[in-house]
Design a protein around this motif. Sequence first.
Motif, PDB file in Angstrom:
ATOM      1  N   ARG A 390       0.830  -1.200   0.000  1.00 31.55           N
ATOM      2  CA  ARG A 390       0.000   0.000   0.000  1.00 31.55           C
ATOM      3  C   ARG A 390       0.865   1.251   0.000  1.00 31.55           C
ATOM      4  O   ARG A 390       1.933   1.303   0.591  1.00 31.55           O
ATOM      5  CB  ARG A 390      -0.905   0.003   1.238  1.00 31.55           C
ATOM      6  CG  ARG A 390      -1.868  -1.184   1.337  1.00 31.55           C
ATOM      7  CD  ARG A 390      -3.086  -0.964   0.477  1.00 31.55           C
ATOM      8  NE  ARG A 390      -3.829   0.218   0.876  1.00 31.55           N
ATOM      9  CZ  ARG A 390      -4.730   0.231   1.865  1.00 31.55           C
ATOM     10  NH1 ARG A 390      -4.984  -0.899   2.540  1.00 31.55           N
ATOM     11  NH2 ARG A 390      -5.375   1.333   2.171  1.00 31.55           N
ATOM     12  N   ASP A 391       0.368   2.297  -0.659  1.00 27.54           N
ATOM     13  CA  ASP A 391       1.011   3.613  -0.622  1.00 27.54           C
ATOM     14  C   ASP A 391       2.508   3.513  -0.910  1.00 27.54           C
ATOM     15  O   ASP A 391       3.345   3.956  -0.133  1.00 27.54           O
ATOM     16  CB  ASP A 391       0.763   4.281   0.732  1.00 27.54           C
ATOM     17  CG  ASP A 391       1.177   5.754   0.738  1.00 27.54           C
ATOM     18  OD1 ASP A 391       1.207   6.369  -0.344  1.00 27.54           O
ATOM     19  OD2 ASP A 391       1.493   6.272   1.827  1.00 27.54           O
ATOM     20  N   VAL A 412      -1.897   9.158  -9.080  1.00 30.67           N
ATOM     21  CA  VAL A 412      -3.313   9.316  -8.755  1.00 30.67           C
ATOM     22  C   VAL A 412      -3.535   8.633  -7.406  1.00 30.67           C
ATOM     23  O   VAL A 412      -3.457   7.398  -7.324  1.00 30.67           O
ATOM     24  CB  VAL A 412      -4.218   8.693  -9.837  1.00 30.67           C
ATOM     25  CG1 VAL A 412      -5.693   8.904  -9.480  1.00 30.67           C
ATOM     26  CG2 VAL A 412      -3.901   9.276 -11.204  1.00 30.67           C
ATOM     27  N   PRO A 413      -3.755   9.373  -6.333  1.00 33.63           N
ATOM     28  CA  PRO A 413      -3.747   8.786  -4.984  1.00 33.63           C
ATOM     29  C   PRO A 413      -4.663   7.589  -4.799  1.00 33.63           C
ATOM     30  O   PRO A 413      -4.307   6.642  -4.096  1.00 33.63           O
ATOM     31  CB  PRO A 413      -4.194   9.962  -4.103  1.00 33.63           C
ATOM     32  CG  PRO A 413      -3.791  11.182  -4.866  1.00 33.63           C
ATOM     33  CD  PRO A 413      -3.968  10.826  -6.312  1.00 33.63           C
ATOM     34  N   ALA A 434       1.144  -0.857 -14.344  1.00 31.94           N
ATOM     35  CA  ALA A 434      -0.263  -1.067 -14.667  1.00 31.94           C
ATOM     36  C   ALA A 434      -1.110  -0.693 -13.456  1.00 31.94           C
ATOM     37  O   ALA A 434      -0.704  -0.906 -12.308  1.00 31.94           O
ATOM     38  CB  ALA A 434      -0.531  -2.506 -15.072  1.00 31.94           C
ATOM     39  N   VAL A 435      -2.288  -0.159 -13.723  1.00 30.04           N
ATOM     40  CA  VAL A 435      -3.242   0.185 -12.678  1.00 30.04           C
ATOM     41  C   VAL A 435      -4.068  -1.060 -12.367  1.00 30.04           C
ATOM     42  O   VAL A 435      -4.767  -1.584 -13.238  1.00 30.04           O
ATOM     43  CB  VAL A 435      -4.164   1.340 -13.118  1.00 30.04           C
ATOM     44  CG1 VAL A 435      -5.135   1.695 -11.989  1.00 30.04           C
ATOM     45  CG2 VAL A 435      -3.338   2.556 -13.528  1.00 30.04           C
ATOM     46  N   HIS A 436      -3.968  -1.548 -11.138  1.00 30.23           N
ATOM     47  CA  HIS A 436      -4.689  -2.752 -10.750  1.00 30.23           C
ATOM     48  C   HIS A 436      -6.019  -2.373 -10.113  1.00 30.23           C
ATOM     49  O   HIS A 436      -6.080  -1.542  -9.204  1.00 30.23           O
ATOM     50  CB  HIS A 436      -3.871  -3.579  -9.767  1.00 30.23           C
ATOM     51  CG  HIS A 436      -4.548  -4.869  -9.383  1.00 30.23           C
ATOM     52  ND1 HIS A 436      -5.252  -5.024  -8.219  1.00 30.23           N
ATOM     53  CD2 HIS A 436      -4.646  -6.040 -10.047  1.00 30.23           C
ATOM     54  CE1 HIS A 436      -5.749  -6.245  -8.167  1.00 30.23           C
ATOM     55  NE2 HIS A 436      -5.400  -6.887  -9.258  1.00 30.23           N
ATOM     56  N   GLY A 455       8.115  14.043  -9.088  1.00 25.90           N
ATOM     57  CA  GLY A 455       7.063  13.069  -9.319  1.00 25.90           C
ATOM     58  C   GLY A 455       5.969  13.512 -10.256  1.00 25.90           C
ATOM     59  O   GLY A 455       5.087  12.706 -10.599  1.00 25.90           O
ATOM     60  N   SER A 456       5.971  14.766 -10.690  1.00 26.56           N
ATOM     61  CA  SER A 456       4.935  15.222 -11.611  1.00 26.56           C
ATOM     62  C   SER A 456       5.077  14.519 -12.954  1.00 26.56           C
ATOM     63  O   SER A 456       6.172  14.140 -13.373  1.00 26.56           O
ATOM     64  CB  SER A 456       5.010  16.730 -11.800  1.00 26.56           C
ATOM     65  OG  SER A 456       6.275  17.119 -12.305  1.00 26.56           O
ATOM     66  N   VAL A 457       3.955  14.319 -13.632  1.00 23.70           N
ATOM     67  CA  VAL A 457       3.917  13.584 -14.890  1.00 23.70           C
ATOM     68  C   VAL A 457       4.260  14.517 -16.042  1.00 23.70           C
ATOM     69  O   VAL A 457       3.561  15.503 -16.284  1.00 23.70           O
ATOM     70  CB  VAL A 457       2.528  12.947 -15.102  1.00 23.70           C
ATOM     71  CG1 VAL A 457       2.441  12.301 -16.479  1.00 23.70           C
ATOM     72  CG2 VAL A 457       2.250  11.917 -14.013  1.00 23.70           C
ATOM     73  N   GLU A 458       5.318  14.208 -16.764  1.00 21.76           N
ATOM     74  CA  GLU A 458       5.687  14.980 -17.944  1.00 21.76           C
ATOM     75  C   GLU A 458       4.916  14.481 -19.163  1.00 21.76           C
ATOM     76  O   GLU A 458       4.515  15.270 -20.004  1.00 21.76           O
ATOM     77  CB  GLU A 458       7.194  14.898 -18.170  1.00 21.76           C
ATOM     78  CG  GLU A 458       8.006  15.483 -17.009  1.00 21.76           C
ATOM     79  CD  GLU A 458       9.494  15.453 -17.277  1.00 21.76           C
ATOM     80  OE1 GLU A 458       9.901  15.397 -18.465  1.00 21.76           O
ATOM     81  OE2 GLU A 458      10.272  15.485 -16.318  1.00 21.76           O
TER      82      GLU A 458
END
Length: 538
Positions: A390-391, A412-413, A434-436, A455-458
């Motif tokens: 987690r986290d 995305v928290p 991958a987003v689970h 950590g910002s998305v380029e």
Amino acid sequence: MTPAPTVRRVLGGGPFAEIGEPALAVTDERSGTVAVGGDLGHIQWSGNGTADSGWTGHRIGVYEQDGLRCRTLVRSRYPVRSLAFHPALPLLAVGTGSYDGGYFFTGELLLIHLDSGEPVSALKYPREVLDVEWRSETALRLVLAPWDDWDNPRASEEGHTVVVTRSDWRAVGQGTIGSAELAVPAEPAVRQDHSAAARRFLADLATSAGRQWSVRRRVWAVEGTEDGRVLAALDGVLAESWLPSGDLQWAVEDEEGGRQLIPAPDGVSVWTNAERRGRLKPEGGREVSAPRTARISVDTGQVLETLNPGTFTVLVAAGRRTVLRRLDGRRELSQRLLMFDLDGPVKGPEAGPVNGPKVGHFDLFNHPFPVRRASRPYVLVGTVPDQPHRDKWVAALEADGTLRRLFPHSWVPEEHHYGGPAVEMGRSLVHAGAVHRHQGFPPGSAYVVRRSPDGSVEWQHRTDHQATALDTDGDTVYVAYNSGALTALDAGDGSVRWHTELKVDGAPTTALSLAVAPRGHLLIGTVDGRILECPTRP
């Protein structure tokens, strides 16, 4: 879009490479072909399982007996149990299936149209098909396993034998053979293992063609050297070296095989580690060989030193420090990194490696984060002590031995992201994952993303299939997927420069590892044991 480059050279190739470990083989003298069913294996190991979702390594290959060229290659969801060429039509019947480990015997009857290579799954409902045999041009005999073993302790010893008749088997469509047509009483049925006979047959066939055959599978890691040599780690081989001429220079064998290659900072050696899985002992029980993490001379293949961390580990290396992450965290939620230097173990107050900072339990889905071209060691760590999945945060091991959290792994928290391959590029990290979700991995859940130091998305690139490997030359990011696709992304904005389905001599394959070599070309290690050399530009 820029055209995709083509394969320029193949190392480690040979006849029947496409099907991996053979299960059975049959010939058709009428067409002068041989059909082979085999298995390339899973694409996960103890230190990384992120790319195995949606993967199947089961293959059916149809080869020309004269020259052994692969004419047709088809993926199967299930292990291949039986093969039969139609007596007159260009059609191959394939019985597949297996026990699911719970209750059910699942599988398919595949009808492969040999003129087009297209398969048709003919059964309406999944059934394990143990045997197929053409009784005539219109009649196909099937032996099917029972549906399940619920209230049937003899299910694994029984089968349902039925003859299905069609006037034209070329016209049989998807799911058109229903359960009513297959409803016959069960009787004793023998499960046969044809693998040994298949191995002998393929070896003899290769010898007759003036070639040699042996099974090579799963090139887990590949690296290029400044002088043009190619290093690889694969099943059964801890590490091997290929000369610029294309000749094999040396190979260090291992009972399981190497899984990672990390060039040592001395420039003349490479770190590698070997998979270690439990094996059944003849007298009963299981045994596991001692872990093997070694530094090997690039010039000679000599094992220069072997680390003994006491448990199997993942290599996390950068700079002059070699860092190991334990994989036995199921017993201990609070694990520490082990740190070694190039010349052997760093001596602390007690003999042995220095115990680094705590990183928590490792699992093969949440925590894999192999970073290529890393200036410092990177790891994924959780912040919830009793739930380390987690986290998760991307963290870096600093020169003083402290672990510094850089940014959350998921931008995305509320989303849970699995780990994946990564590469450091300037001050950015490009990583795949991958987003689970509860339903697994829906379309579009896999991604490649570039993250800035905070950590910002380029940019991000979404796909339906999970990445097996990635690397960059600073201008382009090259990504391999478990679907067999290979994509080149613009490193600046993430746009697609080219996209291709990876093939060797017209037959599809899948990249399991890749690296941009110092001389600028792309090296690709495949699931079927080959190493491909491609230009990075068309």
